[in-house]
Design a protein around this motif. Structure first.
Motif, mmCIF file in Angstrom:
data_model
loop_
_atom_site.group_PDB
_atom_site.id
_atom_site.type_symbol
_atom_site.label_atom_id
_atom_site.label_comp_id
_atom_site.label_asym_id
_atom_site.label_seq_id
_atom_site.Cartn_x
_atom_site.Cartn_y
_atom_site.Cartn_z
ATOM 1 N N PRO A 100 0.831 -1.200 0.000
ATOM 2 C CA PRO A 100 0.000 0.000 0.000
ATOM 3 C C PRO A 100 0.867 1.254 0.000
ATOM 4 O O PRO A 100 2.027 1.235 0.426
ATOM 5 C CB PRO A 100 -0.805 -0.121 1.303
ATOM 6 C CG PRO A 100 -0.785 -1.575 1.623
ATOM 7 C CD PRO A 100 0.544 -2.080 1.154
ATOM 8 N N ILE A 101 0.290 2.349 -0.444
ATOM 9 C CA ILE A 101 1.068 3.567 -0.662
ATOM 10 C C ILE A 101 1.683 4.105 0.626
ATOM 11 O O ILE A 101 2.814 4.620 0.619
ATOM 12 C CB ILE A 101 0.206 4.657 -1.352
ATOM 13 C CG1 ILE A 101 1.079 5.803 -1.862
ATOM 14 C CG2 ILE A 101 -0.918 5.126 -0.447
ATOM 15 C CD1 ILE A 101 2.031 5.417 -2.963
ATOM 16 N N GLY A 102 0.989 3.991 1.763
ATOM 17 C CA GLY A 102 1.545 4.480 3.014
ATOM 18 C C GLY A 102 2.808 3.750 3.415
ATOM 19 O O GLY A 102 3.775 4.356 3.899
ATOM 20 N N ARG A 103 2.828 2.443 3.205
ATOM 21 C CA ARG A 103 4.011 1.659 3.540
ATOM 22 C C ARG A 103 5.168 1.988 2.605
ATOM 23 O O ARG A 103 6.334 2.007 3.018
ATOM 24 C CB ARG A 103 3.688 0.169 3.480
ATOM 25 C CG ARG A 103 4.732 -0.705 4.190
ATOM 26 C CD ARG A 103 4.483 -2.184 3.934
ATOM 27 N NE ARG A 103 3.089 -2.562 4.168
ATOM 28 C CZ ARG A 103 2.569 -3.698 3.725
ATOM 29 N NH1 ARG A 103 3.314 -4.539 3.009
ATOM 30 N NH2 ARG A 103 1.312 -3.996 3.979
ATOM 31 N N VAL A 104 4.857 2.238 1.337
ATOM 32 C CA VAL A 104 5.897 2.625 0.384
ATOM 33 C C VAL A 104 6.552 3.932 0.823
ATOM 34 O O VAL A 104 7.781 4.059 0.873
ATOM 35 C CB VAL A 104 5.315 2.775 -1.036
ATOM 36 C CG1 VAL A 104 6.385 3.294 -1.997
ATOM 37 C CG2 VAL A 104 4.747 1.446 -1.532
ATOM 38 N N ASN A 105 5.735 4.921 1.153
ATOM 39 C CA ASN A 105 6.272 6.226 1.540
ATOM 40 C C ASN A 105 7.002 6.203 2.877
ATOM 41 O O ASN A 105 7.831 7.079 3.158
ATOM 42 C CB ASN A 105 5.142 7.262 1.588
ATOM 43 C CG ASN A 105 4.748 7.758 0.217
ATOM 44 O OD1 ASN A 105 5.599 8.034 -0.625
ATOM 45 N ND2 ASN A 105 3.451 7.859 -0.039
ATOM 46 N N SER A 106 6.709 5.223 3.710
ATOM 47 C CA SER A 106 7.359 5.124 5.014
ATOM 48 C C SER A 106 8.733 4.475 4.940
ATOM 49 O O SER A 106 9.514 4.552 5.891
ATOM 50 C CB SER A 106 6.480 4.327 5.985
ATOM 51 O OG SER A 106 5.251 4.991 6.212
ATOM 52 N N ALA A 107 9.040 3.838 3.813
ATOM 53 C CA ALA A 107 10.333 3.174 3.645
ATOM 54 C C ALA A 107 11.404 4.188 3.234
ATOM 55 O O ALA A 107 11.093 5.247 2.677
ATOM 56 C CB ALA A 107 10.213 2.080 2.597
ATOM 57 N N PRO A 108 12.671 3.900 3.520
ATOM 58 C CA PRO A 108 13.751 4.794 3.081
ATOM 59 C C PRO A 108 13.703 5.017 1.568
ATOM 60 O O PRO A 108 13.659 4.058 0.794
ATOM 61 C CB PRO A 108 15.022 4.035 3.492
ATOM 62 C CG PRO A 108 14.588 3.158 4.626
ATOM 63 C CD PRO A 108 13.182 2.750 4.292
ATOM 64 N N GLY A 109 13.688 6.257 1.162
ATOM 65 C CA GLY A 109 13.627 6.597 -0.257
ATOM 66 C C GLY A 109 12.236 6.500 -0.856
ATOM 67 O O GLY A 109 12.055 6.795 -2.045
ATOM 68 N N GLY A 110 11.252 6.104 -0.052
ATOM 69 C CA GLY A 110 9.911 5.899 -0.577
ATOM 70 C C GLY A 110 9.265 7.147 -1.128
ATOM 71 O O GLY A 110 8.684 7.137 -2.212
ATOM 72 N N GLN A 111 9.358 8.243 -0.393
ATOM 73 C CA GLN A 111 8.712 9.476 -0.839
ATOM 74 C C GLN A 111 9.381 10.052 -2.078
ATOM 75 O O GLN A 111 8.717 10.619 -2.945
ATOM 76 C CB GLN A 111 8.684 10.488 0.293
ATOM 77 C CG GLN A 111 7.739 10.092 1.418
ATOM 78 C CD GLN A 111 7.607 11.151 2.483
ATOM 79 O OE1 GLN A 111 8.556 11.860 2.801
ATOM 80 N NE2 GLN A 111 6.420 11.277 3.056
ATOM 81 N N GLU A 112 10.697 9.888 -2.188
ATOM 82 C CA GLU A 112 11.390 10.328 -3.399
ATOM 83 C C GLU A 112 10.938 9.499 -4.605
ATOM 84 O O GLU A 112 10.763 10.014 -5.711
ATOM 85 C CB GLU A 112 12.903 10.207 -3.218
ATOM 86 C CG GLU A 112 13.505 11.195 -2.238
ATOM 87 C CD GLU A 112 13.344 10.759 -0.789
ATOM 88 O OE1 GLU A 112 13.734 11.523 0.110
ATOM 89 O OE2 GLU A 112 12.822 9.627 -0.545
ATOM 90 N N PHE A 113 10.744 8.214 -4.354
ATOM 91 C CA PHE A 113 10.282 7.322 -5.422
ATOM 92 C C PHE A 113 8.877 7.684 -5.891
ATOM 93 O O PHE A 113 8.626 7.849 -7.094
ATOM 94 C CB PHE A 113 10.317 5.878 -4.918
ATOM 95 C CG PHE A 113 9.525 4.912 -5.748
ATOM 96 C CD1 PHE A 113 9.940 4.540 -7.014
ATOM 97 C CD2 PHE A 113 8.350 4.350 -5.243
ATOM 98 C CE1 PHE A 113 9.200 3.639 -7.771
ATOM 99 C CE2 PHE A 113 7.603 3.453 -5.993
ATOM 100 C CZ PHE A 113 8.029 3.097 -7.262
ATOM 101 N N THR A 114 7.934 7.844 -4.968
ATOM 102 C CA THR A 114 6.555 8.129 -5.366
ATOM 103 C C THR A 114 6.418 9.511 -5.996
ATOM 104 O O THR A 114 5.668 9.686 -6.954
ATOM 105 C CB THR A 114 5.596 8.005 -4.166
ATOM 106 O OG1 THR A 114 6.015 8.893 -3.118
ATOM 107 C CG2 THR A 114 5.553 6.583 -3.641
#
Length: 306
Positions: free
Chosen positions: A203-217
Motif C-alpha cells: 500500500p502507498i503508506g508503507r511505500v512512503n514510510s520506507a527509506p527513499g519511498g517518498q522520493e520514489f513516489t
C-alpha cells in the motif's frame, strides 16, 4: 431512453443495478455464462453493511444484440475492451452515444476512430466495489460517482439528456464539458498510485514510510504529470494537490484495482494504464524511467500467468 451496459462487473454491475432499480430501460451485454446467472439470480449487490439485494435485469449475449440503443455504457476491464468493441458495434446506430468508463485514453482514441467524435462520450467512474466469488457486486466503501461528457463539439445526444438518464438520485452524476481533462486527471493519479504500489507490492503508506519511498513516489508522480502536460492536458492545481495528498501519504493503506488484481493472480490492465502512458511519453520525448520499470514488471507478471 434505451441503455445498454456492456459488462456486469464491479463498475457496470453496480451502476447498472442502480439504473435498473430506477426503472430505466436497461439491457446488459455479457458472456453466456454470466447471462444465464443474471437471468436466474438477478444482479446481486451486497452493500457495505452486508445486506444483499437481487435486482432483476435483462441480460443479452452478443448474438442477440440489435441496433436501437440511445446510450451504451462500456464498463469492462481494459484488456477486454477490444473484444467488447467488436461485440457492441451492431448496437450502435446513427443517434447512439457510446460512453466508456475505462482508465487511460487509448479506448477514447479507438472509439473516435470507429464511430466519430460526435457519437463518443468520455467517462470517469468513482466507486469502491469488487466482484465477489459468486458474481455479486460487493461494496467496500460508500463512494459512487459518474463523471461524463462529450469528446466532440456536436454530440448526437445532448449532455443534459445523458445526465437526466444517468442521474438516478442514488449516486452522484456529474456532467462536464472538459471530459478529456478529467480523464487525464484521473489517469495521472491512478497510474502513479498503481505503478508505485504494484512495483513495491505494498500500500502507498508503507511505500512512503520506507527509506527513499517518498522520493520514489514523487518521482513517479512527476513523470505522469510531465506526459500529461506534453499531451496538452496538465492537471490543474486542485487536481495535483488532491492527488499528491494521497500519493505522498505515509499512513493510508490505499492501493488500486491494478494492485488487487496483481496480488490475487488476475489479469492486469498493464497496457492500458501503464504501457500507454510510457508509449505517449516516448512519442513526445518525455522520459519515463520509473513508469517503464513498472511496465516491465507488470509484463513479466503477465508472462508468468500465461
Amino acid at each position: 431512453m434505451k441503455i445498454l451496459v456492456v459488462g456486469a462487473g464491479a463498475v457496470g454491475g453496480y451502476f447498472g443495478a442502480h439504473l435498473a432499480r430506477a426503472g430505466l430501460n436497461v439491457d446488459f451485454l455479457v458472456r453466456p455464462a454470466r447471462a444465464e446467472s443474471l437471468r436466474e439470480r438477478g444482479l446481486v449487490v451486497r452493500d457495505v453493511d452486508g445486506r444483499s439485494h437481487a435486482v432483476p435485469v435483462s441480460a443479452l449475449t452478443a448474438d442477440q444484440l440489435e441496433a436501437g440503443y440511445d446510450l451504451i455504457l462500456v464498463t469492462v476491464k481494459s484488456y477486454g475492451f477490444d473484444a467488447a468493441l467488436k461485440d457492441l458495434t451492431p448496437a450502435v446506430g446513427p443517434r447512439t452515444v457510446v460512453l466508456p468508463f475505462l482508465n487511460g485514453m487509448r479506448h477514447i482514441d479507438l472509439l473516435v476512430d470507429r464511430f466519430g467524435a460526435e457519437r463518443v462520450y468520455g467517462g470517469v467512474a468513482m466507486v469502491m466495489t469488487r466482484l465477489g466469488a459468486e458474481g455479486e457486486i460487493v461494496e467496500i466503501g460508500t463512494m459512487g460517482e459518474l463523471i461524463f461528457g462529450p469528446v466532440g463539439e456536436s454530440p448526437v445526444l445532448a449532455l443534459e439528456d445523458v445526465r437526466a438518464a444517468l442521474d438516478t438520485g442514488t449516486y452522484q452524476a456529474t456532467a462536464v464539458t472538459d471530459i478529456r481533462q478529467q480523464l487525464w486527471n484521473k489517469w495521472v493519479f491512478l497510474a502513479t498510485l498503481g505503478a508505485c504500489t504494484c512495483l513495491m507490492r505494498a500500500p502507498i503508506g508503507r511505500v512512503n514510510s520506507a527509506p527513499g519511498g517518498q522520493e520514489f513516489t514523487s518521482g513517479m508522480f512527476e513523470e505522469a504529470i510531465a506526459v500529461a502536460t506534453a499531451s496538452g492536458f496538465p492537471p490543474d492545481q486542485e487536481a495535483r494537490e488532491r492527488a499528491n495528498a494521497l500519493v505522498a501519504t505515509t499512513t493510508a493503506a490505499t492501493t488500486t484495482s491494478l494492485y488487487w488484481d496483481l496480488t490475487h493472480g488476475n489479469p492486469v490492465e498493464a497496457e492500458h494504464v501503464i504501457g500507454d502512458l510510457v508509449a505517449r511519453g516516448r512519442e513526445l520525448g518525455v522520459p519515463t524511467p520509473l513508469f517503464s520499470l513498472a511496465y516491465t514488471h507488470l509484463c513479466v507478471y503477465e508472462a508468468g500467468r500465461d
